[in-house]
Design a protein around this motif. Structure first.
Motif, PDB file in Angstrom:
ATOM      1  N   LEU A  48       0.865  -1.174   0.000  1.00  0.00           N
ATOM      2  CA  LEU A  48       0.000   0.000   0.000  1.00  0.00           C
ATOM      3  C   LEU A  48       0.900   1.222   0.000  1.00  0.00           C
ATOM      4  O   LEU A  48       1.559   1.524   1.002  1.00  0.00           O
ATOM      5  N   GLY A  49       0.977   1.899  -1.136  1.00  0.00           N
ATOM      6  CA  GLY A  49       1.804   3.086  -1.237  1.00  0.00           C
ATOM      7  C   GLY A  49       1.160   4.273  -0.552  1.00  0.00           C
ATOM      8  O   GLY A  49      -0.069   4.355  -0.423  1.00  0.00           O
ATOM      9  N   ILE A  50       1.993   5.198  -0.117  1.00  0.00           N
ATOM     10  CA  ILE A  50       1.511   6.393   0.594  1.00  0.00           C
ATOM     11  C   ILE A  50       2.193   7.618  -0.002  1.00  0.00           C
ATOM     12  O   ILE A  50       3.427   7.708  -0.003  1.00  0.00           O
ATOM     13  N   THR A  51       1.398   8.539  -0.531  1.00  0.00           N
ATOM     14  CA  THR A  51       1.933   9.829  -0.977  1.00  0.00           C
ATOM     15  C   THR A  51       1.628  10.849   0.113  1.00  0.00           C
ATOM     16  O   THR A  51       0.475  11.202   0.339  1.00  0.00           O
ATOM     17  N   GLN A  52       2.658  11.312   0.780  1.00  0.00           N
ATOM     18  CA  GLN A  52       2.453  12.101   1.992  1.00  0.00           C
ATOM     19  C   GLN A  52       2.031  13.546   1.723  1.00  0.00           C
ATOM     20  O   GLN A  52       1.329  14.159   2.533  1.00  0.00           O
ATOM     21  N   LYS A  53       2.408  14.081   0.580  1.00  0.00           N
ATOM     22  CA  LYS A  53       2.218  15.518   0.380  1.00  0.00           C
ATOM     23  C   LYS A  53       0.773  15.920   0.099  1.00  0.00           C
ATOM     24  O   LYS A  53       0.430  17.094   0.206  1.00  0.00           O
ATOM     25  N   ASN A  54      -0.080  14.956  -0.255  1.00  0.00           N
ATOM     26  CA  ASN A  54      -1.453  15.292  -0.629  1.00  0.00           C
ATOM     27  C   ASN A  54      -2.443  15.251   0.522  1.00  0.00           C
ATOM     28  O   ASN A  54      -3.611  15.590   0.345  1.00  0.00           O
ATOM     29  N   ASN A  55      -1.996  14.821   1.669  1.00  0.00           N
ATOM     30  CA  ASN A  55      -2.863  14.747   2.832  1.00  0.00           C
ATOM     31  C   ASN A  55      -1.985  14.977   4.056  1.00  0.00           C
ATOM     32  O   ASN A  55      -1.122  14.153   4.355  1.00  0.00           O
ATOM     33  N   PRO A  56      -2.147  16.091   4.764  1.00  0.00           N
ATOM     34  CA  PRO A  56      -1.243  16.403   5.880  1.00  0.00           C
ATOM     35  C   PRO A  56      -1.193  15.313   6.933  1.00  0.00           C
ATOM     36  O   PRO A  56      -0.156  15.114   7.580  1.00  0.00           O
ATOM     37  N   ALA A  57      -2.275  14.560   7.093  1.00  0.00           N
ATOM     38  CA  ALA A  57      -2.270  13.488   8.088  1.00  0.00           C
ATOM     39  C   ALA A  57      -1.236  12.423   7.750  1.00  0.00           C
ATOM     40  O   ALA A  57      -0.618  11.835   8.650  1.00  0.00           O
ATOM     41  N   LEU A  58      -1.031  12.163   6.459  1.00  0.00           N
ATOM     42  CA  LEU A  58      -0.136  11.092   6.053  1.00  0.00           C
ATOM     43  C   LEU A  58       1.332  11.415   6.295  1.00  0.00           C
ATOM     44  O   LEU A  58       2.191  10.534   6.205  1.00  0.00           O
ATOM     45  N   LYS A  59       1.630  12.674   6.596  1.00  0.00           N
ATOM     46  CA  LYS A  59       3.000  13.047   6.951  1.00  0.00           C
ATOM     47  C   LYS A  59       3.371  12.585   8.355  1.00  0.00           C
ATOM     48  O   LYS A  59       4.552  12.538   8.703  1.00  0.00           O
ATOM     49  N   GLU A  60       2.355  12.246   9.154  1.00  0.00           N
ATOM     50  CA  GLU A  60       2.582  11.852  10.539  1.00  0.00           C
ATOM     51  C   GLU A  60       2.872  10.354  10.619  1.00  0.00           C
ATOM     52  O   GLU A  60       2.098   9.529  10.144  1.00  0.00           O
ATOM     53  N   LEU A  61       4.002   9.996  11.240  1.00  0.00           N
ATOM     54  CA  LEU A  61       4.373   8.586  11.367  1.00  0.00           C
ATOM     55  C   LEU A  61       3.297   7.803  12.109  1.00  0.00           C
ATOM     56  O   LEU A  61       2.975   6.673  11.721  1.00  0.00           O
ATOM     57  N   LYS A  62       2.721   8.384  13.146  1.00  0.00           N
ATOM     58  CA  LYS A  62       1.698   7.657  13.900  1.00  0.00           C
ATOM     59  C   LYS A  62       0.476   7.345  13.034  1.00  0.00           C
ATOM     60  O   LYS A  62      -0.170   6.311  13.219  1.00  0.00           O
ATOM     61  N   VAL A  63       0.162   8.223  12.108  1.00  0.00           N
ATOM     62  CA  VAL A  63      -0.960   7.954  11.206  1.00  0.00           C
ATOM     63  C   VAL A  63      -0.618   6.797  10.280  1.00  0.00           C
ATOM     64  O   VAL A  63      -1.446   5.900  10.053  1.00  0.00           O
ATOM     65  N   ARG A  64       0.598   6.787   9.735  1.00  0.00           N
ATOM     66  CA  ARG A  64       0.995   5.687   8.861  1.00  0.00           C
ATOM     67  C   ARG A  64       1.052   4.373   9.641  1.00  0.00           C
ATOM     68  O   ARG A  64       0.689   3.313   9.129  1.00  0.00           O
ATOM     69  N   GLN A  65       1.477   4.441  10.893  1.00  0.00           N
ATOM     70  CA  GLN A  65       1.470   3.246  11.738  1.00  0.00           C
ATOM     71  C   GLN A  65       0.035   2.794  12.025  1.00  0.00           C
ATOM     72  O   GLN A  65      -0.239   1.591  12.082  1.00  0.00           O
ATOM     73  N   ALA A  66      -0.858   3.743  12.200  1.00  0.00           N
ATOM     74  CA  ALA A  66      -2.270   3.394  12.423  1.00  0.00           C
ATOM     75  C   ALA A  66      -2.833   2.670  11.208  1.00  0.00           C
ATOM     76  O   ALA A  66      -3.576   1.687  11.342  1.00  0.00           O
ATOM     77  N   LEU A  67      -2.490   3.137  10.024  1.00  0.00           N
ATOM     78  CA  LEU A  67      -2.941   2.460   8.808  1.00  0.00           C
ATOM     79  C   LEU A  67      -2.438   1.018   8.782  1.00  0.00           C
ATOM     80  O   LEU A  67      -3.168   0.092   8.416  1.00  0.00           O
ATOM     81  N   ALA A  68      -1.180   0.822   9.171  1.00  0.00           N
ATOM     82  CA  ALA A  68      -0.611  -0.517   9.163  1.00  0.00           C
ATOM     83  C   ALA A  68      -1.326  -1.434  10.154  1.00  0.00           C
ATOM     84  O   ALA A  68      -1.610  -2.596   9.853  1.00  0.00           O
ATOM     85  N   HIS A  69      -1.629  -0.916  11.342  1.00  0.00           N
ATOM     86  CA  HIS A  69      -2.338  -1.721  12.329  1.00  0.00           C
ATOM     87  C   HIS A  69      -3.786  -1.990  11.908  1.00  0.00           C
ATOM     88  O   HIS A  69      -4.369  -3.008  12.294  1.00  0.00           O
ATOM     89  N   ALA A  70      -4.347  -1.116  11.109  1.00  0.00           N
ATOM     90  CA  ALA A  70      -5.748  -1.285  10.698  1.00  0.00           C
ATOM     91  C   ALA A  70      -5.916  -2.429   9.704  1.00  0.00           C
ATOM     92  O   ALA A  70      -7.000  -3.009   9.596  1.00  0.00           O
ATOM     93  N   LEU A  71      -4.865  -2.772   8.966  1.00  0.00           N
ATOM     94  CA  LEU A  71      -4.979  -3.751   7.889  1.00  0.00           C
ATOM     95  C   LEU A  71      -4.826  -5.178   8.407  1.00  0.00           C
ATOM     96  O   LEU A  71      -3.846  -5.510   9.089  1.00  0.00           O
ATOM     97  N   ASP A  72      -5.772  -6.014   8.069  1.00  0.00           N
ATOM     98  CA  ASP A  72      -5.733  -7.438   8.427  1.00  0.00           C
ATOM     99  C   ASP A  72      -5.083  -8.195   7.277  1.00  0.00           C
ATOM    100  O   ASP A  72      -5.747  -8.785   6.422  1.00  0.00           O
ATOM    101  N   ARG A  73      -3.775  -8.194   7.256  1.00  0.00           N
ATOM    102  CA  ARG A  73      -3.048  -8.788   6.142  1.00  0.00           C
ATOM    103  C   ARG A  73      -3.129 -10.315   6.143  1.00  0.00           C
ATOM    104  O   ARG A  73      -3.057 -10.945   5.090  1.00  0.00           O
TER     105      ARG A  73
END
Length: 559
Positions: free
Chosen positions: A316-341
């Motif tokens: 799952l790619g992440i482009t950080q510049k288009n959404n200020p939330a995605l610049k935050e490491l904790k947000v990207r970590q939250a996305l990772a924890h949300a996914l049931d891989r």
């Protein structure tokens, strides 16, 4: 296409084709290829191809359908052990380097000729490298000289630095290649199809470099369209564009073990369902990438489904510049924890797929066993979002249509599973879908996406070919655009590639993999999935390649 800061350009993480193992500086391999061999079982194999080749000059190609054909006619200095990603001798029977890894001496096979009778010798090798290095005009564009630009860099008439420095034939069967610097990827990169050896005589006679741009496409030379000339076990028989068939004939003068087939035909059938129907009707003898949902039924019907070992990554790619939330490491970590891989792999991906813990398979050098992991935990995801101040996060999730990839056989199903996981963690998902070749890739490269599905099949067994490709160049800034650490990551990758000592380089890549999963998390690795190839019961001897790099010279067709 921009060059990397240290003239180590790499391929965009969009498609992938072939690979091999890196060798140490003192590597010296001896050939085990049988120089005799009879072949002669005869028969014709018809293989269903998903698309037409761009042309038949591998130097001007970057797509799998072209390479599937040219691979049967051409050979490289170094090759791959069948069924593996391990480097082995091919047209060079041995090689070794000087102490700093900048000068490589190759001992060539003896008694080899190209299909037109031109001798394969040291002069022919240097003629090939000089032809590649001295490209001009359309021939020097990254769209055509794709692998040269991504592996070697610039050309003789450009200011861009090049990894290639010179080639000298020091004897009839000895050649010396000089590089401008050490790279851990040499000579493994030479196993890629674009660097196949081609007949200097045929290229001169049929004006191989006479390629011109025409709008968004190219007009190729007579050589690239009608006279491709290599040293391989098959020769070019012709391309019937009206009927969509490419015919190759057995090379009875082949220097090694001769092909067992008399004739190999590629029939272009773009639709996967149509390929399946053609197989069932007996019109073709096999095709690549059957839908995983068809594997069981095909096997029950008596067909052989060869499942390759996975040598790829879906993320799952992440482009950080288009959404200020995605610049935050904790947000990207939250996305990772949300996914049931785990559930994604077991319910959506093909059988024998594996959850990815980092950005390449465990078989690649530099894999770290102790990276930070992100087990499925929606509550943890919610807590991290709250800590970051984004309890009501909304994200765009992009996925491609009109495509299947080895790592992404069902994009819509993967999208649906990820969307469900994200929404279960309280994240609002706005779907965006576009055709793969109709805007999806272009928009991702232009950093228009937020979250997106993408992946990669390795070209050869090297961490540089995976994480160096993804995060090491300005071309792939859509991963790190908007981040304060993108240059640090690219610099660490540059430094690791220049480390001569094998153990020290291994440690450096392990450290980078740990940082990628803990400090940076520029994307979220999802899975490694095994693509398949299916053939009729009459086909024997096809050796599946983890890099989807099959050769058909070993195939027989029973009556």
């Amino acid at each position: 296409m921009l060059q990397s800061r240290v003239a180590r350009p790499r391929r965009l993480a969009l498609i992938g084709l072939t690979g091999a193992l890196a060798l140490s500086l003192s590597a010296c391999a001896e050939s085990e290829r049988d120089s005799g061999g009879g072949g002669g079982e005869g028969g014709t194999m018809v293989f269903g191809a998903a698309g037409a080749p761009s042309n038949f000059d591998p130097f001007y190609a970057s797509d799998g359908e072209t390479f599937r054909v040219t691979r049967q006619m051409f050979e490289n200095l170094v090759g791959l052990k069948p069924g593996t990603a391990e480097l082995e001798p091919e047209l060079a029977k041995s090689w070794e380097s000087n102490e700093d890894g900048t000068t490589w001496t190759f001992e060539l096979q003896e008694g080899v000729t190209f299909h037109d009778g031109t001798p394969f010798d040291g002069d022919a090798v240097c003629a090939n490298f000089e032809r590649m290095y001295t490209q001009t005009g359309a021939g020097a564009s990254p769209a055509l000289a794709y692998y040269w630009v991504e592996n070697f860099g610039g050309f003789a008439d450009t200011d861009a630095p090049s990894l290639y420095e010179s080639c000298e034939a020091t004897g009839e069967t000895t050649v010396e290649l000089t590089l401008s610097r050490f790279t851990a990827d040499f000579p493994t990169m030479l196993s890629q199809d674009s660097f196949a050896m081609q007949s200097p005589g045929a290229m001169d006679e049929h004006k191989a470099n006479d390629v011109k741009s025409q709008g968004d496409s190219f007009v190729f030379s007579d050589y690239a369209r009608e006279h491709p000339t290599g040293t391989g076990p098959f020769t070019f028989g012709g391309y019937d564009e009206a009927n969509g068939t490419i015919t190759l004939n057995r090379n009875d003068d082949y220097w090694g073990e001769k092909a067992k087939l008399n004739e190999l035909i590629f029939r272009i059938i773009p639709n996967e369902t149509a390929r399946k129907q053609a197989l069932e009707a007996g019109d073709i003898d096999g095709y690549d990438f059957p839908s995983p949902s068809d594997w069981a039924a095909l096997e029950e019907a008596g067909y052989t489904v060869e499942i390759r070992d996975p040598f790829n990554i879906l993320y799952l790619g992440i482009t950080q510049k288009n959404n200020p939330a995605l610049k935050e490491l904790k947000v990207r970590q939250a996305l990772a924890h949300a996914l049931d891989r785990e559930t994604l792999v077991s319910s959506v991906m093909p059988a024998d797929s594996e959850v990815a813990k980092q950005f390449y398979p465990p078989t690649v050098d530099g894999y770290a066993d102790d990276v930070q992991e992100y087990p499925h935990d929606p509550d943890k995801a919610r807590d991290l979002l709250a800590e970051a101040g984004y309890e009501d996060l909304t994200v765009e999730l992009w996925y491609p249509t009109q495509v299947t990839r080895p790592y992404l056989p069902n994009p819509e199903a993967v999208f649906g599973a990820l969307r469900e996981d994200l929404e279960a963690a309280g994240i609002t998902v706005e779907p965006v879908s576009k055709p793969w070749a109709g805007g999806y890739i272009d928009d991702i490269e232009a950093t228009r996406a937020q979250l997106f599905l993408l992946g990669w099949t390795g070209d050869y067994n090297s961490p540089n070919n995976f994480i160096g490709t993804f995060f090491g160049t300005p071309e792939n800034q859509f991963y790190t655009a908007g981040s304060p650490w993108g240059d640090d990551l690219a610099g660490a990758l540059d430094d690791a590639d220049t480390i001569v000592d094998d153990a020290e380089r291994e440690t450096a890549y392990q450290d980078i993999n740990r940082d990628l999963m803990s400090e940076y998390l520029p994307a979220i690795p999802l899975s490694h999935s095994p693509p398949a190839v299916v053939v009729s019961p009459e086909v024997e001897g096809l050796v599946p390649s983890p890099l989807t790099k099959e050769e058909f010279s070993t195939v027989t067709i029973s009556e």
